[in-house]
Design a protein around this motif. Sequence first.
Motif: not given
Length: 179
Positions: A164-170
């Motif tokens: 979820s954090l990787r997706t938010a960063i993208a």
Amino acid sequence: MRLSKRDHILDAALSVVEHNGVAALTYEAVSERSGITKSGLLYHFSSKEALLVALHERLAELWEDELVSSLGGPPEAATATERLRAYAEVSARSASGPELRLMLEATINPEFDRPWKRVIARWLPDPSGIDPEDPDAMQILIARLAADGLWMADSLNTLPLASSLRTAIARHLTEKLLG
């Protein structure tokens, strides 16, 4: 749908790379993993290099399929910003073991690198054509480098991040940098 023998061989070869690395990719190892004789492998792939090229082509094709799915259409129908958004979204997932190993191998062999470069050429602007005085072009380049960094850090597990954090960063990359 039933896999072709060629696809079955490629799956077996990817399994060998995943479990034992690229150096362990031999006809014997793929034969054992696939249940296809060495002569059967040679019928489909006349050399180890031909097998490796096919693996790179297959993985690059799968990567492009992910990009098209993220974009919702072909790259030719999208703006540079839309293509980069899809690229950043796909970069939010880490590479599989075989994908990462083979991509690293591609850096030393132009024949292996060719399929990856074809995909990149359709999705991202050529950095040699970027004017450092053009703020919009610089934003696109910076967003691409950040997406590449996200992918690499996650793939190498140097910065373990929740999905979820990787997706938010993208999403942040594309919203903040590209507007």
